[in-house]
Design a protein around this motif. Sequence first.
Motif, PDB file in Angstrom:
ATOM      1  N   ALA A  67     -49.458  65.844  73.755  1.00 25.04           N
ATOM      2  CA  ALA A  67     -50.425  66.351  74.738  1.00 25.04           C
ATOM      3  C   ALA A  67     -50.515  65.406  75.938  1.00 25.04           C
ATOM      4  O   ALA A  67     -50.531  65.845  77.098  1.00 25.04           O
ATOM      5  N   LYS A  68     -50.554  64.090  75.667  1.00 22.97           N
ATOM      6  CA  LYS A  68     -50.639  63.105  76.755  1.00 22.97           C
ATOM      7  C   LYS A  68     -49.372  63.125  77.623  1.00 22.97           C
ATOM      8  O   LYS A  68     -49.451  63.088  78.846  1.00 22.97           O
ATOM      9  N   LYS A  69     -48.206  63.172  76.951  1.00 27.73           N
ATOM     10  CA  LYS A  69     -46.931  63.186  77.684  1.00 27.73           C
ATOM     11  C   LYS A  69     -46.799  64.439  78.549  1.00 27.73           C
ATOM     12  O   LYS A  69     -46.205  64.405  79.625  1.00 27.73           O
ATOM     13  N   ALA A  70     -47.377  65.545  78.064  1.00 25.83           N
ATOM     14  CA  ALA A  70     -47.323  66.802  78.823  1.00 25.83           C
ATOM     15  C   ALA A  70     -48.423  66.857  79.884  1.00 25.83           C
ATOM     16  O   ALA A  70     -48.618  67.882  80.535  1.00 25.83           O
ATOM     17  N   GLN A  71     -49.139  65.736  80.046  1.00 26.17           N
ATOM     18  CA  GLN A  71     -50.211  65.592  81.044  1.00 26.17           C
ATOM     19  C   GLN A  71     -51.340  66.610  80.842  1.00 26.17           C
ATOM     20  O   GLN A  71     -51.932  67.110  81.795  1.00 26.17           O
ATOM     21  N   LEU A  72     -51.630  66.885  79.575  1.00 30.91           N
ATOM     22  CA  LEU A  72     -52.765  67.744  79.239  1.00 30.91           C
ATOM     23  C   LEU A  72     -53.973  66.866  78.946  1.00 30.91           C
ATOM     24  O   LEU A  72     -53.830  65.674  78.668  1.00 30.91           O
ATOM     25  N   ASP A  73     -55.157  67.458  78.996  1.00 35.70           N
ATOM     26  CA  ASP A  73     -56.369  66.747  78.593  1.00 35.70           C
ATOM     27  C   ASP A  73     -56.485  66.896  77.065  1.00 35.70           C
ATOM     28  O   ASP A  73     -56.730  68.011  76.577  1.00 35.70           O
TER      29      ASP A  73
END
Length: 290
Positions: free
Chosen positions: A196-202
């Motif tokens: 999720a972080k790598k995909a720039q999601l919250d």
Amino acid sequence: MMTQKQTIGFVGTGVMGKSMAKHLLYNGYPLHVHTRTKEKAEDLLKAGAVWEDSVESLTKASDVIITIIGTPLDVEEVYLGGKGIIKNAKSGTYIIDMTTSKPSLAVDIYKAAKEKDVYALDAPVSGGDVGAREAKLAIMVGGDKEAFEKMLPIFETMGENIILQGEAGAGQHTKMVNQISIAPAMIGICEALMYAKKAQLDPSTVLESISTGAAGSWSLSNYAPRMIKGDFAPGFAIKHFIKDMKIAQESAKEMNLPTPSLTMALEMYEELANQGEDESGIHALIKYFE
């Protein structure tokens, strides 16, 4: 006429034990406590518990004895040692080990207790610090049905999901099933949050979506928010989880059962412990990936 409640002796007032003992006290059970570090029992003593200087004196003062302590070695010493519970228990005493320990040791304790006309149950718990605090623990019990039914009102002060799983040792085997389920699940949660972080999601918003679907679980709902906040205080410490996983691995080997995902999780947690994270909560596994 009101029946006098049994006097309960409680050994071990750590993160889990302290909350569990408090529920017994607040439900009107006379409570005697003993723990290695007296300071850890101060809150209970202020609330009305009686301090005992030794396991021996606690045993002699109690009708029911509950333990939630460290390792199988500690359990063996407290129950089967020369100054331990079984040697000093009165005939008709109920003894309940709520430590996560070896199934084979639970059977040994049961057999030794039976010779002394003492009723033994193994009753490990799941639900962490939150479950202990809110009296919502899952309690997995092994032992005789009659003893289980007699102790059910006591279990009900500490938990909600209370099931007799079978004969002596069955409670501990069930807890091993629980820990084997959690170990790879924790890896999955960490990998998912890192994705999720790598995909720039919250990550918090992602959690809102996935926690009510097929990915939802107690571990996801309770541990992922703490991982996101960077709060690694131990509801359940890594050092204790390592101990549990080693017991599970040993018990599985005795049954010729391969456990590759358990082995992988154990290696990851041992690496974190070697980096000084052994007192952190098990959700600190995210640090392995970061």
